[in-house]
Design an enzyme around this catalytic site. Structure first.
Site, PDB file in Angstrom:
ATOM      1  N   HIS A 219       0.935  -1.170   0.159  1.00 23.11           N
ATOM      2  CA  HIS A 219      -0.157   0.085   0.275  1.00 23.11           C
ATOM      3  C   HIS A 219       1.112   1.257  -0.058  1.00 23.11           C
ATOM      4  O   HIS A 219       1.640   1.205   0.960  1.00 23.11           O
ATOM      5  CB  HIS A 219      -1.097   0.373   1.231  1.00 23.11           C
TER       6      HIS A 219
ATOM      7  N   LYS B  24      -2.399   1.839  -6.711  1.00 25.98           N
ATOM      8  CA  LYS B  24      -2.741   0.773  -6.340  1.00 25.98           C
ATOM      9  C   LYS B  24      -2.395  -0.425  -6.523  1.00 25.98           C
ATOM     10  O   LYS B  24      -2.948  -0.796  -7.371  1.00 25.98           O
ATOM     11  CB  LYS B  24      -4.160   1.114  -5.762  1.00 25.98           C
TER      12      LYS B  24
ATOM     13  N   HIS C 174       9.711   5.949 -14.472  1.00 25.80           N
ATOM     14  CA  HIS C 174       9.914   6.789 -13.849  1.00 25.80           C
ATOM     15  C   HIS C 174      11.146   6.906 -13.241  1.00 25.80           C
ATOM     16  O   HIS C 174      11.592   7.790 -12.832  1.00 25.80           O
ATOM     17  CB  HIS C 174       9.042   8.169 -13.325  1.00 25.80           C
TER      18      HIS C 174
ATOM     19  N   ASP D  62       2.425   4.633 -21.932  1.00 28.84           N
ATOM     20  CA  ASP D  62       1.216   5.164 -20.371  1.00 28.84           C
ATOM     21  C   ASP D  62       1.509   6.752 -21.109  1.00 28.84           C
ATOM     22  O   ASP D  62       2.109   7.559 -21.922  1.00 28.84           O
ATOM     23  CB  ASP D  62       2.518   5.139 -19.606  1.00 28.84           C
TER      24      ASP D  62
ATOM     25  N   HIS E 263       2.276   9.563 -19.431  1.00 28.11           N
ATOM     26  CA  HIS E 263       3.580  10.249 -18.998  1.00 28.11           C
ATOM     27  C   HIS E 263       4.390   9.743 -19.845  1.00 28.11           C
ATOM     28  O   HIS E 263       4.474   8.834 -20.287  1.00 28.11           O
ATOM     29  CB  HIS E 263       3.508  10.404 -17.368  1.00 28.11           C
TER      30      HIS E 263
ATOM     31  N   ASP F 129      -2.929   4.708 -18.062  1.00 28.02           N
ATOM     32  CA  ASP F 129      -3.735   5.665 -17.656  1.00 28.02           C
ATOM     33  C   ASP F 129      -3.578   7.065 -19.111  1.00 28.02           C
ATOM     34  O   ASP F 129      -4.200   7.771 -18.848  1.00 28.02           O
ATOM     35  CB  ASP F 129      -2.825   6.755 -17.027  1.00 28.02           C
TER      36      ASP F 129
HETATM   37  C1  TV1 Z   1      -0.190  11.228  -2.528  1.00 29.01           C
HETATM   38  C2  TV1 Z   1      -1.402  10.854  -1.882  1.00 29.01           C
HETATM   39  C3  TV1 Z   1       0.458  11.425  -3.671  1.00 29.01           C
HETATM   40  C4  TV1 Z   1      -2.758  11.688  -2.908  1.00 29.01           C
HETATM   41  C5  TV1 Z   1      -0.562  12.279  -5.917  1.00 29.01           C
HETATM   42  C6  TV1 Z   1      -0.864  12.276  -9.271  1.00 29.01           C
HETATM   43  C7  TV1 Z   1      -0.477  12.319  -3.976  1.00 29.01           C
HETATM   44  C8  TV1 Z   1      -0.690  12.244  -6.791  1.00 29.01           C
HETATM   45  C9  TV1 Z   1      -2.196  11.631  -4.681  1.00 29.01           C
HETATM   46  C10 TV1 Z   1      -0.166  13.039  -8.468  1.00 29.01           C
HETATM   47  C11 TV1 Z   1      -1.886  12.810  -6.899  1.00 29.01           C
HETATM   48  C12 TV1 Z   1       0.952  12.960  -9.684  1.00 29.01           C
HETATM   49  C13 TV1 Z   1       3.653  15.728  -9.182  1.00 29.01           C
HETATM   50  C14 TV1 Z   1       3.791  16.951  -7.619  1.00 29.01           C
HETATM   51  C15 TV1 Z   1       5.191  17.611  -8.927  1.00 29.01           C
HETATM   52  C16 TV1 Z   1       4.884  16.406  -8.589  1.00 29.01           C
HETATM   53  C17 TV1 Z   1       3.074   4.636 -13.291  1.00 29.01           C
HETATM   54  C18 TV1 Z   1       5.120  18.870  -7.112  1.00 29.01           C
HETATM   55  C19 TV1 Z   1      -4.831  12.789  -7.248  1.00 29.01           C
HETATM   56  C20 TV1 Z   1       4.328   5.394 -13.863  1.00 29.01           C
HETATM   57  C21 TV1 Z   1       3.247   9.894 -11.420  1.00 29.01           C
HETATM   58  C22 TV1 Z   1       1.953  11.388 -11.609  1.00 29.01           C
HETATM   59  C23 TV1 Z   1       2.753   8.900 -12.613  1.00 29.01           C
HETATM   60  C24 TV1 Z   1       3.798  11.534 -10.525  1.00 29.01           C
HETATM   61  C25 TV1 Z   1       3.341   7.182 -13.335  1.00 29.01           C
HETATM   62  C26 TV1 Z   1       2.157  13.305  -9.983  1.00 29.01           C
HETATM   63  C27 TV1 Z   1       2.982   6.720 -13.945  1.00 29.01           C
HETATM   64  N1  TV1 Z   1       0.281  13.305 -10.293  1.00 29.01           N
HETATM   65  N2  TV1 Z   1      -2.603  12.622  -5.065  1.00 29.01           N
HETATM   66  N3  TV1 Z   1       1.124  12.597  -8.115  1.00 29.01           N
HETATM   67  N4  TV1 Z   1       4.156  17.807  -7.847  1.00 29.01           N
HETATM   68  N5  TV1 Z   1       3.357  14.110  -9.591  1.00 29.01           N
HETATM   69  O1  TV1 Z   1       2.159  16.457 -10.266  1.00 29.01           O
HETATM   70  O2  TV1 Z   1       3.550   7.375 -15.223  1.00 29.01           O
HETATM   71  O3  TV1 Z   1       1.598   6.198 -14.005  1.00 29.01           O
HETATM   72  O4  TV1 Z   1      -3.280  13.149  -7.327  1.00 29.01           O
HETATM   73 ZN    ZN Z   2       1.164   7.423 -16.465  1.00 23.60          ZN
HETATM   74 CA    CA Z   3       4.430   7.779 -22.566  1.00 25.63          CA
END
Ligand code: TV1
Ligand code: ZN
Ligand code: CA
Length: 379
Positions: free
Chosen positions: A24, A32, A139, A174, A176, A263
């Protein structure tokens, strides 16, 4: 089946270590690992295991992980403590993305172990297609966790493939940008990386513009397709197919690694695209049709029930059963209640939340740039 008509039936291996699903990230975190249990269960309840060899691989070892990562960084991860970096990070909220939850290092060894064994199965030619839905954490950097990723199983898997293959093509759908994989191979022509992603200065990770094309020996071997929000199945296929077809023709990879982050589906919690199960799955079908040794990996995907649907449908596509299986989720699946809102359908229509901002001119420009780059490929 269609496989027998078109060509030789392809040998498929599926890698899953069920321990991976029990971790978790924290109560409100979008990632998740439980989605992997729901996906695996759905695949089994559709009886798709009759069409592949299922393997429960061992966790990755420390030695295997440091084939890419910095030892000091991995020791922090094992200890469950980030080193204290004065003033930086902490404040900007990046630490929330990569929390040090209980067993985080073990979690990494499970998804990475599956990717490593998948790579070895391709190397030994035990399989033509290998699948690891728990992998695809694109990443992670050599000495830094980023965007929900701690250990970059893709980079480690590709390093394993490079022991037996001259050229590896990496494709990333993906939503991202696949920055960790791009960075790791930015200076080499032995890995070509192509990421399709949403690009916006405020959208994570904020990299992946067309101008990032690789350096020194790797010049022209990184490709980026920074898409605008709301892309539809039609627009996506319009760029994806010709580009990937030319990539395979000009780069002539010995093996392809496909990161299938879910995603990029419509109605994802973090995503902004409008792809349907069919549009996303069409990319997998297309890459499979190119008939190269293939590694299929997971990645992002934050609407749990849609991740399970997406990767189950894509497993069915890989084994050639997608047009045979029922569109109603099997009744005996213990997680069936997860799928209730859309009447237990495997591939329900997804709402379009964003207008497609990708004009035909913009898509033609992306295709044009890619084609010009590919003409510069030589080996
Ligand atoms: C904890 C609790 C962490 C609630 C993170 C969304 C959370 C996010 C959260 C979140 C969230 C991001 C940023 C933060 C730049 C950072 C597996 C300063 C509701 C491959 C990763 C996305 C994608 C990271 C991973 C992104 C993958 N988005 N709630 N965090 N800021 N981080 O934007 O490519 O899918 O969102
Ligand atoms: Zn992603
Ligand atoms: Ca991509």
């Amino acid at each position: 089946t269609k496989d027998d008509v078109i060509g030789r039936k392809r040998n498929i291996m599926y890698f899953h270590n069920e321990n991976v699903a029990a971790f978790h990230y924290g109560p409100h975190h979008p990632m998740k690992p439980f989605r992997l249990a729901v996906t695996h269960s759905l695949i089994l309840h559709y009886n798709l295991q009759h069409y592949f060899t299922m393997v429960e691989p061992p966790p990755a070892t420390y030695e295997e992980i440091i084939a890419f990562h910095d030892t000091d960084y991995i020791e922090e991860l094992m200890a469950g403590k980030w080193r204290v970096v004065p003033d930086e990070d902490a404040v900007d909220g990046t630490a929330d993305d990569v929390p040090l939850f209980d067993g985080v290092y073990d979690y990494c060894t499970y998804y990475t172990g599956s990717t490593i064994q998948a790579a070895k199965a391709l190397n030994c030619k035990w399989a033509d297609i290998v699948i690891n839905w728990s992998g695809g954490l694109h990443h992670a950097k050599k000495a830094q966790a980023s965007g929900f990723c701690y250990v970059n199983d893709i980079v480690i898997g590709i390093l394993e493939l490079l022991k037996h293959n001259q050229r590896v093509l990496y494709i990333d759908i993906d939503i991202h940008h696949g920055d960790g994989v791009q960075d790791a191979f930015y200076f080499t022509s032995r890995v070509m990386t192509a990421s399709f992603h949403h690009y916006h200065e405020k959208f994570f990770p904020g990299t992946g513009i067309v101008k990032e094309k690789g350096r020194s020996d790797g010049k022209h071997y990184s490709l980026n397709f920074p898409l605008r929000e709301g892309i539809t199945d039609e627009s996506y296929a319009y760029v994806f197919k010709p580009i990937v077809r030319s990539l395979v023709k000009f780069y002539d990879p010995n093996v392809i690694v496909l990161q299938c982050g879910a995603d990029s589906l419509g109605s994802d919690k973090l995503g902004k695209f409008n792809l349907s199960f069919n549009g996303h799955g069409e990319c997998i079908r297309f890459v499979k049709s190119l008939n190269r040794p293939l590694m299929i990996l997971g990645g992002g995907g934050y609407r749990l029930r849609n991740v399970a649907r997406c990767w189950t449908n894509e497993t069915a596509i890989i084994v050639g059963q997608d047009d045979v299986i029922s569109d109603i989720i099997p009744e005996i699946d213990p997680y069936r209640k997860c799928f209730a809102p859309e009447h237990y359908k495997l591939r329900p229509e997804l709402p379009h939340r964003f207008r497609d901002a990708n004009t035909r001119e913009f898509l033609d420009y992306l295709i044009g740039v890619a084609e010009e780059r590919m003409r510069k490929i030589e080996h």
